[in-house]
Design a protein around this motif. Sequence first.
Motif, PDB file in Angstrom:
ATOM      1  N   GLN A  91      -1.067   0.529   2.881  1.00  0.00           N
ATOM      2  CA  GLN A  91      -1.504  -1.272   1.725  1.00  0.00           C
ATOM      3  C   GLN A  91      -0.144  -1.028   0.819  1.00  0.00           C
ATOM      4  O   GLN A  91      -0.062  -2.278   0.548  1.00  0.00           O
ATOM      5  CB  GLN A  91      -2.299  -0.099   1.245  1.00  0.00           C
ATOM      6  N   HIS A 143       1.831  -4.985   1.292  1.00  0.00           N
ATOM      7  CA  HIS A 143       1.552  -5.367  -0.469  1.00  0.00           C
ATOM      8  C   HIS A 143       3.310  -6.145  -0.315  1.00  0.00           C
ATOM      9  O   HIS A 143       3.541  -6.874  -0.960  1.00  0.00           O
ATOM     10  CB  HIS A 143       1.121  -4.246  -1.172  1.00  0.00           C
ATOM     11  N   ASN A 177       5.476  -9.690  -0.267  1.00  0.00           N
ATOM     12  CA  ASN A 177       4.841 -10.321  -1.821  1.00  0.00           C
ATOM     13  C   ASN A 177       6.881 -10.223  -2.132  1.00  0.00           C
ATOM     14  O   ASN A 177       7.084  -9.057  -2.991  1.00  0.00           O
ATOM     15  CB  ASN A 177       4.149  -9.742  -2.894  1.00  0.00           C
ATOM     16  N   PRO A 195      -3.373  -4.069  -5.355  1.00  0.00           N
ATOM     17  CA  PRO A 195      -4.434  -4.507  -4.665  1.00  0.00           C
ATOM     18  C   PRO A 195      -5.221  -2.661  -5.113  1.00  0.00           C
ATOM     19  O   PRO A 195      -4.778  -1.751  -5.357  1.00  0.00           O
ATOM     20  CB  PRO A 195      -4.247  -4.247  -3.274  1.00  0.00           C
TER      21      PRO A 195
END
Length: 101
Positions: free
Chosen positions: A56, A60, A64, A79
């Motif tokens: 995760q 991310h 980004n 998140p």
Amino acid sequence: MAVTLEQAKNYLKVDEDITDDDELISSLISAASDYVEKTTGKRADGSPLCELCVKQLVTHWYENRAVYSSKPGAINVLPHTVTALLTHIAQCEAYPEADKT
């Protein structure tokens, strides 16, 4: 390293034969593993939840990479899934303590 490049690319939906970002993804895996360990104080031991948290984070950070985003907070805010996993790992006794060295 619990998460392999192949696993991360599969999670990111990056085809195996596309190798342009392999070095970047590998560095993100390393950074995410270190981040989980340093943030939680627990060793990223290859458990499914630790691996999911690393994937995760890699996702991310990979998605980004820009300095600026048109979506407010998209770059800086992790998140909820990541923060929930980090909290669980930190508080759960099932995960071994990280080495203090």
